[in-house]
Design a protein around this motif. Sequence first.
Motif, PDB file in Angstrom:
ATOM      1  N   GLU A 215       0.834  -1.210   0.000  1.00 40.91           N
ATOM      2  CA  GLU A 215       0.000   0.000   0.000  1.00 40.91           C
ATOM      3  C   GLU A 215       0.863   1.252   0.000  1.00 40.91           C
ATOM      4  N   GLU A 216       1.922   1.238   0.778  1.00 43.48           N
ATOM      5  CA  GLU A 216       2.811   2.394   0.850  1.00 43.48           C
ATOM      6  C   GLU A 216       3.545   2.619  -0.477  1.00 43.48           C
ATOM      7  N   VAL A 217       4.051   1.555  -1.063  1.00 40.16           N
ATOM      8  CA  VAL A 217       4.750   1.672  -2.347  1.00 40.16           C
ATOM      9  C   VAL A 217       3.782   2.155  -3.423  1.00 40.16           C
ATOM     10  N   ALA A 218       2.564   1.640  -3.437  1.00 37.84           N
ATOM     11  CA  ALA A 218       1.570   2.071  -4.419  1.00 37.84           C
ATOM     12  C   ALA A 218       1.272   3.563  -4.258  1.00 37.84           C
ATOM     13  N   ARG A 219       1.158   4.038  -3.038  1.00 37.75           N
ATOM     14  CA  ARG A 219       0.895   5.461  -2.792  1.00 37.75           C
ATOM     15  C   ARG A 219       2.051   6.319  -3.306  1.00 37.75           C
ATOM     16  N   PHE A 220       3.285   5.916  -3.012  1.00 39.75           N
ATOM     17  CA  PHE A 220       4.448   6.683  -3.455  1.00 39.75           C
ATOM     18  C   PHE A 220       4.579   6.671  -4.971  1.00 39.75           C
ATOM     19  N   LEU A 221       4.325   5.520  -5.593  1.00 43.11           N
ATOM     20  CA  LEU A 221       4.383   5.443  -7.052  1.00 43.11           C
ATOM     21  C   LEU A 221       3.309   6.317  -7.690  1.00 43.11           C
ATOM     22  N   LEU A 222       2.137   6.367  -7.087  1.00 45.30           N
ATOM     23  CA  LEU A 222       1.063   7.205  -7.621  1.00 45.30           C
ATOM     24  C   LEU A 222       1.431   8.690  -7.540  1.00 45.30           C
ATOM     25  N   ILE A 223       2.086   9.082  -6.460  1.00 41.76           N
ATOM     26  CA  ILE A 223       2.543  10.476  -6.330  1.00 41.76           C
ATOM     27  C   ILE A 223       3.527  10.801  -7.448  1.00 41.76           C
ATOM     28  N   TRP A 224       4.509   9.920  -7.666  1.00 38.80           N
ATOM     29  CA  TRP A 224       5.501  10.157  -8.716  1.00 38.80           C
ATOM     30  C   TRP A 224       4.858  10.174 -10.096  1.00 38.80           C
ATOM     31  N   ILE A 225       3.950   9.238 -10.360  1.00 33.48           N
ATOM     32  CA  ILE A 225       3.279   9.188 -11.660  1.00 33.48           C
ATOM     33  C   ILE A 225       2.486  10.469 -11.903  1.00 33.48           C
ATOM     34  N   THR A 226       1.807  10.957 -10.871  1.00 35.22           N
ATOM     35  CA  THR A 226       1.004  12.173 -11.004  1.00 35.22           C
ATOM     36  C   THR A 226       1.861  13.365 -11.403  1.00 35.22           C
ATOM     37  N   PHE A 227       2.964  13.569 -10.706  1.00 34.72           N
ATOM     38  CA  PHE A 227       3.818  14.713 -11.020  1.00 34.72           C
ATOM     39  C   PHE A 227       4.507  14.566 -12.375  1.00 34.72           C
ATOM     40  N   LEU A 228       4.962  13.363 -12.692  1.00 34.61           N
ATOM     41  CA  LEU A 228       5.619  13.164 -13.989  1.00 34.61           C
ATOM     42  C   LEU A 228       4.619  13.277 -15.133  1.00 34.61           C
ATOM     43  N   ALA A 229       3.383  12.835 -14.915  1.00 35.35           N
ATOM     44  CA  ALA A 229       2.346  12.993 -15.942  1.00 35.35           C
ATOM     45  C   ALA A 229       1.989  14.468 -16.123  1.00 35.35           C
ATOM     46  N   ALA A 230       1.992  15.231 -15.037  1.00 33.42           N
ATOM     47  CA  ALA A 230       1.750  16.674 -15.149  1.00 33.42           C
ATOM     48  C   ALA A 230       2.852  17.326 -15.981  1.00 33.42           C
ATOM     49  N   THR A 231       4.073  16.859 -15.820  1.00 29.38           N
ATOM     50  CA  THR A 231       5.191  17.365 -16.615  1.00 29.38           C
ATOM     51  C   THR A 231       4.987  17.058 -18.088  1.00 29.38           C
ATOM     52  N   LEU A 232       4.583  15.836 -18.381  1.00 27.88           N
ATOM     53  CA  LEU A 232       4.321  15.448 -19.771  1.00 27.88           C
ATOM     54  C   LEU A 232       3.161  16.251 -20.353  1.00 27.88           C
ATOM     55  N   ALA A 233       2.113  16.447 -19.560  1.00 24.23           N
ATOM     56  CA  ALA A 233       0.971  17.238 -20.019  1.00 24.23           C
ATOM     57  C   ALA A 233       1.380  18.681 -20.287  1.00 24.23           C
ATOM     58  N   PHE A 234       2.238  19.247 -19.452  1.00 23.80           N
ATOM     59  CA  PHE A 234       2.720  20.610 -19.664  1.00 23.80           C
ATOM     60  C   PHE A 234       3.502  20.688 -20.975  1.00 23.80           C
ATOM     61  N   HIS A 235       4.358  19.718 -21.189  1.00 23.17           N
ATOM     62  CA  HIS A 235       5.177  19.703 -22.404  1.00 23.17           C
ATOM     63  C   HIS A 235       4.308  19.627 -23.660  1.00 23.17           C
ATOM     64  N   ARG A 236       3.229  18.874 -23.587  1.00 18.92           N
ATOM     65  CA  ARG A 236       2.349  18.700 -24.745  1.00 18.92           C
ATOM     66  C   ARG A 236       1.235  19.739 -24.818  1.00 18.92           C
ATOM     67  N   GLY A 237       1.185  20.650 -23.858  1.00 21.82           N
ATOM     68  CA  GLY A 237       0.153  21.678 -23.853  1.00 21.82           C
ATOM     69  C   GLY A 237      -1.230  21.126 -23.553  1.00 21.82           C
ATOM     70  N   ARG A 238      -1.310  20.122 -22.698  1.00 21.04           N
ATOM     71  CA  ARG A 238      -2.581  19.447 -22.413  1.00 21.04           C
ATOM     72  C   ARG A 238      -3.241  19.871 -21.112  1.00 21.04           C
ATOM     73  N   HIS A 239      -2.638  20.799 -20.387  1.00 19.79           N
ATOM     74  CA  HIS A 239      -3.299  21.270 -19.171  1.00 19.79           C
ATOM     75  C   HIS A 239      -4.510  22.119 -19.558  1.00 19.79           C
ATOM     76  N   ILE A 240      -5.464  22.173 -18.670  1.00 20.49           N
ATOM     77  CA  ILE A 240      -6.679  22.931 -18.928  1.00 20.49           C
ATOM     78  C   ILE A 240      -6.327  24.406 -19.101  1.00 20.49           C
ATOM     79  N   ALA A 241      -6.844  24.996 -20.156  1.00 20.05           N
ATOM     80  CA  ALA A 241      -6.588  26.418 -20.420  1.00 20.05           C
ATOM     81  C   ALA A 241      -7.769  26.997 -21.185  1.00 20.05           C
TER      82      ALA A 241
END
Length: 146
Positions: free
Chosen positions: A25-51
Amino acid sequence: MAALIGVITLQIVSRVLFTAVGWTEEVARFLLIWITFLAATLAFHRGRHIAVTFVVDALPGLPRRLARIAALLVALGFLLALILIGWDYMQVQSFQKSASLRLSMTWVYAVIPLSAAIMAWYALVDIAGLALGDAHASAADDEERP
C-alpha cells in the motif's frame, strides 16, 4: 505505471490467497505520487493542461505570440516558486521515514522540485521559440485545431 500495476496486483493476490503484504500500500501510494507529477510534466510539455484560450486564439500573429509568452512567463514564475518551495519541503521532511519501508521521505517529495524544474525548462524552451518567431514553438497548442 507497470510497477504500480505490479504492486497493486501483488496486494490483491496476497490479500485473497494469504496474509496481505504490508508494504504494498505504501509503495503504491508513493508510485502514484511520482506518476502524477511526472504525468503533469508530460501534459505541460504537450500543452494538455486545462486552459481557456479563446481570447488568445482570436488574436492575430504578434499579439498572440506576446500573449502566449506572457502566459508562459507567469507559469515559469509559478514553477520557479514551486522548485524552491518543493526543495524546502523536501529538506524539512528529510528526517521523516515511511512507516513500512523506513524510506526517507526525501525521496517521495523529490518529485516536486524535479518535475517543476523539468516544466520550467519546457517553459523556457517555448518562450525562446516564441520570442524567436518559431511558429511551431507552441505546436502543442495548435495540435487540436482544425
